[in-house]
Design an enzyme around this catalytic site. Sequence first.
Site: not given
Length: 633
Positions: A28, A556
């Site tokens: 819009c 990790h």
Amino acid sequence: MASKYDALAKIIINNVGGKSNVISVTHCITRLRFKLKDERKANTDLLKGTDGIVTVMQSGGQYQVVIGNHVPDVYEVVTKLGGFSSETNDESEHKKMSPGAAFIDTISGIFQPALGVLAATGMIKGFLALFVFFKILSPASGVYQILYSVADGFFHYMPIFLGFTAAKKFKVNQFTGMALGASLMYINDVTAMASGEAISTMFAGTQFASNVYATFFGLPITIPMAGYASSVVPIVLAVYMASKVEKFFKNIIPDVVKTFLVPMFTLMVCAPLTFLIVGPIASILTSAIGIVTSSAYAFSPIIAGVFLGAIWQILVIFGLHWGVVPLAFLNFGSLGYDYILALVFTASFAQTAVVMAIALKTKDEKLRSLSIPAIISGFFGVTEPAIYGITLPRKKPFWISCIAAAIGGGIIGLTGLKTFMLGGLGVFGFPSYINPATNEIGGMIGAITAVVIAMAIGFVLTMITYKEDVKSESNSALTNDIMKENVVISPLSGSVMALSDIEDAAFSTGALGNGVAILPSEGKLVSPVDGEIVTLFKTKHAIGIKSDSGIEILIHVGMDTVKLDGKHFNALVNQGDRVKKGDVLLEFDIDAIKAEGYSMLTPVVVTNSDHYADLAFEVGKNIVMNEALMVLI
């Protein structure tokens, strides 16, 4: 050719859940409006924190990304990069919406594409009336006639244009929709029904009166007293009916002749039904809505103005104002003027005045710099930057703007001001209060007066009540300290890579959080933050740390290294230990681990990254431990 919005478009596409999560996208005046398969996949917090995005709203079955005035340019790049269509790809998605959301979605989908041209032609009409008043142009001049033909022509032939947009929304052949709109206008403007004597009048003496000019196999063909010019409801209902009829014929007609037989049979069925059933029902419905709204307005124009003025900006925030807009179209078509949108005209100016006061009173240079463009946009009727960036986060200024808009709406209701065309936004809306039939500018002067009063109230109240947020001042003073707390240093030396380079899906998809991967060049891991060791796996291959500022980080070391059961790892800390940035936490033997057949690619993940607007980092470079790796916003 690359666009300056390429980077922003990529961020938007990736964080609405990716291309596969997008059903359709439209825009819009200020927003990209997505329909997503699963809104939970969208990274709303990250989008809200991205430069170039004002905010994100989820309302009316749409995922709305508020961009600002340049949304058409961003939309063009987003659709190009994503390969998106504005058309819905899955009809079942509409069925999942609530009735209210489905209604708003349908209305916005039909009217939104035409709104810009409607406003443009309305502005031309308004300025022509202004030029005639000041005797710059004569209605008899060729200049006036040509410009008026486009100004009035678009609205007069509205059924044809809405036939196109409604067909697109309801997934019908768009030329079939336009043909139905054209048939309404043809009967209205060209045939004997437009000028001949009526055979009879149905519902004579009531607001539902319709003339009967001919019959179709003995059934009366009725035309509403005002005709079908500028009407909106009949064509929308007709195209919706056509969507069902066309689908039926597509299923039974052979492919080899579908191209012309499907539209032929669809039109042959739908055109008579439109004039015999849909048109009369639409006319009655339109009249009934008109009676209800006009009665409510007649009961108290002041209360109506105060109420709509107060809530208008709230409706705009959630995109719910589309539920009101069709009422204005009905008024324009049946009355030749509208009083509904007139009541909310002062809202954008009230919002702008509040921001003007904040800009004058604030000592925060960043806030002032944000206010200036918001004020400029506000004067042209676009208030999202002001609402989302300035007033709504501070709450009280937003409510003051609503109060000022309510008073402005009450004044317009009291004076009975009307708009005679759908004009432009903001200052371009003033000419729409000029009556083109008389070219009197009294209505425009009244609108200017109401706007000035609303702005004055908003400005003064804000100047009296606005106080700088102590937290904001503190934030300015402590920016450096906060940035230090939100900087994650590199726990390893090596090459920085993207999480997507990791083969483990738990990391590469971001399921465990956002972050980076590092291919270490040295077997030493240090703490990236000041905080606490909250997790230390027995196998010593992974460590969880929570910083003092709340950042939760998982490191990790390598992939599948849990299978080594701690071999080649040496932990120098224990779970629960307090650590400082740069403290050595773990040592490991890179060569030995690689010799065992394991990848050393190490994810460094912020497991609570959804608590932050954005993570800034750079991949594809070499880094040394203790150097800044990520900044959290």
